[in-house]
Motif scaffolding. Structure first.
Motif, mmCIF file in Angstrom:
data_model
loop_
_atom_site.group_PDB
_atom_site.id
_atom_site.type_symbol
_atom_site.label_atom_id
_atom_site.label_comp_id
_atom_site.label_asym_id
_atom_site.label_seq_id
_atom_site.Cartn_x
_atom_site.Cartn_y
_atom_site.Cartn_z
ATOM 1 N N PRO A 87 -19.655 13.902 41.134
ATOM 2 C CA PRO A 87 -21.256 14.119 40.619
ATOM 3 C C PRO A 87 -21.085 14.323 38.781
ATOM 4 O O PRO A 87 -19.205 14.930 39.138
ATOM 5 C CB PRO A 87 -21.619 15.126 41.397
ATOM 6 N N LEU A 88 -21.102 14.655 37.454
ATOM 7 C CA LEU A 88 -21.234 15.215 36.814
ATOM 8 C C LEU A 88 -22.433 16.275 36.768
ATOM 9 O O LEU A 88 -23.379 15.998 36.186
ATOM 10 C CB LEU A 88 -21.689 13.969 35.684
ATOM 11 N N ARG A 89 -21.656 17.675 36.990
ATOM 12 C CA ARG A 89 -22.530 18.587 37.052
ATOM 13 C C ARG A 89 -23.008 19.373 35.668
ATOM 14 O O ARG A 89 -24.250 19.599 35.870
ATOM 15 C CB ARG A 89 -22.213 19.357 37.702
ATOM 16 N N LEU A 94 -19.906 15.741 31.555
ATOM 17 C CA LEU A 94 -20.694 14.745 30.976
ATOM 18 C C LEU A 94 -20.000 14.106 29.579
ATOM 19 O O LEU A 94 -19.429 12.843 29.477
ATOM 20 C CB LEU A 94 -22.021 14.546 30.657
ATOM 21 N N GLN A 95 -19.284 15.144 28.602
ATOM 22 C CA GLN A 95 -19.098 14.243 27.775
ATOM 23 C C GLN A 95 -17.677 14.122 27.958
ATOM 24 O O GLN A 95 -16.789 12.954 27.099
ATOM 25 C CB GLN A 95 -18.809 16.584 26.809
ATOM 26 N N GLN A 96 -16.618 14.840 29.207
ATOM 27 C CA GLN A 96 -15.567 14.091 28.858
ATOM 28 C C GLN A 96 -15.569 12.697 29.882
ATOM 29 O O GLN A 96 -14.378 11.898 30.128
ATOM 30 C CB GLN A 96 -15.503 15.202 30.196
ATOM 31 N N ALA A 97 -16.874 12.571 30.254
ATOM 32 C CA ALA A 97 -16.974 11.097 30.670
ATOM 33 C C ALA A 97 -17.384 10.045 29.856
ATOM 34 O O ALA A 97 -17.553 8.609 30.015
ATOM 35 C CB ALA A 97 -18.074 10.576 32.035
ATOM 36 N N VAL A 98 -17.217 10.150 28.930
ATOM 37 C CA VAL A 98 -17.950 9.052 27.611
ATOM 38 C C VAL A 98 -16.630 8.384 27.894
ATOM 39 O O VAL A 98 -15.898 8.374 27.704
ATOM 40 C CB VAL A 98 -18.249 9.827 25.950
ATOM 41 N N ALA A 123 -23.566 11.596 25.221
ATOM 42 C CA ALA A 123 -24.024 12.816 25.600
ATOM 43 C C ALA A 123 -24.014 13.577 24.359
ATOM 44 O O ALA A 123 -22.850 14.309 24.319
ATOM 45 C CB ALA A 123 -23.593 12.840 27.054
ATOM 46 N N ASP A 124 -24.917 14.156 24.283
ATOM 47 C CA ASP A 124 -25.267 15.207 23.354
ATOM 48 C C ASP A 124 -25.904 16.644 24.196
ATOM 49 O O ASP A 124 -25.628 16.574 25.186
ATOM 50 C CB ASP A 124 -25.492 15.432 21.492
ATOM 51 N N SER A 125 -26.248 17.200 23.709
ATOM 52 C CA SER A 125 -27.078 18.921 24.485
ATOM 53 C C SER A 125 -28.658 17.811 24.947
ATOM 54 O O SER A 125 -28.873 19.056 25.965
ATOM 55 C CB SER A 125 -27.674 20.439 23.330
ATOM 56 N N ASP A 126 -29.049 17.135 24.306
ATOM 57 C CA ASP A 126 -30.749 16.756 24.409
ATOM 58 C C ASP A 126 -30.536 15.598 25.689
ATOM 59 O O ASP A 126 -31.816 15.278 26.374
ATOM 60 C CB ASP A 126 -31.240 16.476 23.358
ATOM 61 N N ASP A 127 -29.193 14.398 25.076
ATOM 62 C CA ASP A 127 -29.649 13.037 25.358
ATOM 63 C C ASP A 127 -28.183 12.790 26.187
ATOM 64 O O ASP A 127 -27.313 12.895 24.790
ATOM 65 C CB ASP A 127 -30.207 12.282 24.611
ATOM 66 N N VAL A 128 -28.942 11.914 26.537
ATOM 67 C CA VAL A 128 -26.660 10.655 26.976
ATOM 68 C C VAL A 128 -27.525 9.262 26.602
ATOM 69 O O VAL A 128 -28.607 8.817 26.515
ATOM 70 C CB VAL A 128 -26.700 10.527 28.267
ATOM 71 N N ILE A 129 -26.506 8.780 25.913
ATOM 72 C CA ILE A 129 -26.951 7.162 25.308
ATOM 73 C C ILE A 129 -25.885 6.489 26.269
ATOM 74 O O ILE A 129 -24.848 6.462 26.606
ATOM 75 C CB ILE A 129 -26.577 7.508 24.277
ATOM 76 N N ILE A 130 -26.307 5.147 27.309
ATOM 77 C CA ILE A 130 -25.859 4.077 28.280
ATOM 78 C C ILE A 130 -26.137 3.126 27.999
ATOM 79 O O ILE A 130 -27.032 2.700 27.518
ATOM 80 C CB ILE A 130 -26.221 4.640 30.012
ATOM 81 N N GLN A 131 -24.995 2.474 27.718
ATOM 82 C CA GLN A 131 -25.465 0.943 28.004
ATOM 83 C C GLN A 131 -25.170 0.011 28.708
ATOM 84 O O GLN A 131 -24.739 0.395 29.736
ATOM 85 C CB GLN A 131 -23.231 0.269 27.368
ATOM 86 N N PRO A 144 -33.704 11.274 28.695
ATOM 87 C CA PRO A 144 -33.509 12.817 27.134
ATOM 88 C C PRO A 144 -32.993 13.947 28.908
ATOM 89 O O PRO A 144 -32.701 13.054 29.976
ATOM 90 C CB PRO A 144 -34.714 13.290 27.537
ATOM 91 N N LYS A 145 -31.667 14.480 28.441
ATOM 92 C CA LYS A 145 -31.710 14.942 29.967
ATOM 93 C C LYS A 145 -32.272 16.025 30.719
ATOM 94 O O LYS A 145 -31.714 15.668 31.913
ATOM 95 C CB LYS A 145 -29.973 16.130 29.420
ATOM 96 N N LYS A 146 -33.596 16.371 30.081
ATOM 97 C CA LYS A 146 -34.035 16.682 31.299
ATOM 98 C C LYS A 146 -34.664 16.106 32.353
ATOM 99 O O LYS A 146 -35.395 16.187 33.503
ATOM 100 C CB LYS A 146 -34.987 17.454 30.619
ATOM 101 N N MET A 147 -34.518 14.539 32.266
ATOM 102 C CA MET A 147 -35.120 13.840 33.092
ATOM 103 C C MET A 147 -34.858 12.981 34.124
ATOM 104 O O MET A 147 -34.491 12.731 34.707
ATOM 105 C CB MET A 147 -35.742 11.970 32.899
ATOM 106 N N ILE A 148 -33.334 13.850 33.569
ATOM 107 C CA ILE A 148 -31.902 13.450 34.457
ATOM 108 C C ILE A 148 -32.433 14.631 35.941
ATOM 109 O O ILE A 148 -31.162 15.693 36.100
ATOM 110 C CB ILE A 148 -30.674 13.009 33.858
ATOM 111 N N ALA A 149 -32.143 13.655 37.244
ATOM 112 C CA ALA A 149 -31.549 14.304 38.350
ATOM 113 C C ALA A 149 -30.688 14.432 38.964
ATOM 114 O O ALA A 149 -30.030 15.476 38.958
ATOM 115 C CB ALA A 149 -32.938 13.925 39.690
ATOM 116 N N LYS A 150 -29.862 13.081 39.138
ATOM 117 C CA LYS A 150 -28.156 13.050 39.196
ATOM 118 C C LYS A 150 -27.682 12.340 38.776
ATOM 119 O O LYS A 150 -28.532 10.765 37.640
ATOM 120 C CB LYS A 150 -28.328 13.141 40.492
ATOM 121 N N SER A 151 -26.764 13.006 38.417
ATOM 122 C CA SER A 151 -25.035 11.626 37.150
ATOM 123 C C SER A 151 -24.256 11.987 37.811
ATOM 124 O O SER A 151 -23.463 13.242 38.143
ATOM 125 C CB SER A 151 -25.438 12.152 36.039
#
Length: 157
Positions: A87-89, A94-98, A123-131, A144-151
């Motif tokens: 898990p990316l908790r 998240l930053q390490q997983a870029v 991955a910044d304080s508000d959002d993640v961007i994925i391909q 938006p990070k606030k929408m993420i249930a699990k990563s």
């Protein structure tokens, strides 16, 4: 139980520092009638079985030397990697997983989807961007990070 976890974190940290490993998590849990002390470790490039044995031996020795015993009941010590699909908790993980392949589940639909897989581009304080790499798509999506249930990290097949 949290005292055991905090004590073990303090004891294991110098061992991990010595070997350039980092602590992912510590659990002290009762399953059925047995207690388990689980220490999850990692390093750049991943943990090997030999790494786990090394930390287990050194940690076990340190715990055995302590008086009074910080864990008076019988328990099983397990040292392992957090796994390939860990898990990316938090923001740091998240930053390490870029650059890594990830699986992200959302609380609600975004563009008609609740699950995304692809390479984490930022991955910044508000959002993640994925391909986005699902179902033949190859688009970039901002979540938006606030929408993420699990990563978690994922394995691309």
């Amino acid at each position: 139980m949290s005292n055991v976890v905090e004590t073990v974190k303090q004891i294991v940290q110098p061992i991990l520092d010595k070997h350039a490993f980092y602590l992912f998590d510590v659990e002290f849990v009762k399953e059925s009638k047995n207690w388990y002390l689980r220490v999850y470790i990692d390093k750049k490039g991943g943990i090997t079985i030999d790494d786990c044995v090394l930390v287990s031996d050194e940690l076990s020795e340190k715990l055995d030397e302590m008086d009074p015993d910080p864990i008076p009941q019988q328990y099983f010590l397990e040292v392992s990697s957090p796994g390939a699909e860990r898990p990316l908790r938090n923001d740091r993980e998240l930053q390490q997983a870029v650059g890594e392949y990830v699986h992200i589940s959302l609380y609600q639909n975004l563009n008609g989807q609740k699950v995304f897989e692809g390479f984490l581009r930022s991955a910044d304080s508000d959002d993640v961007i994925i391909q986005n790499d699902q179902w033949g798509k190859n688009d970039t999506i901002k979540i938006p990070k606030k929408m993420i249930a699990k990563s978690r990290l994922a394995i691309k097949f």
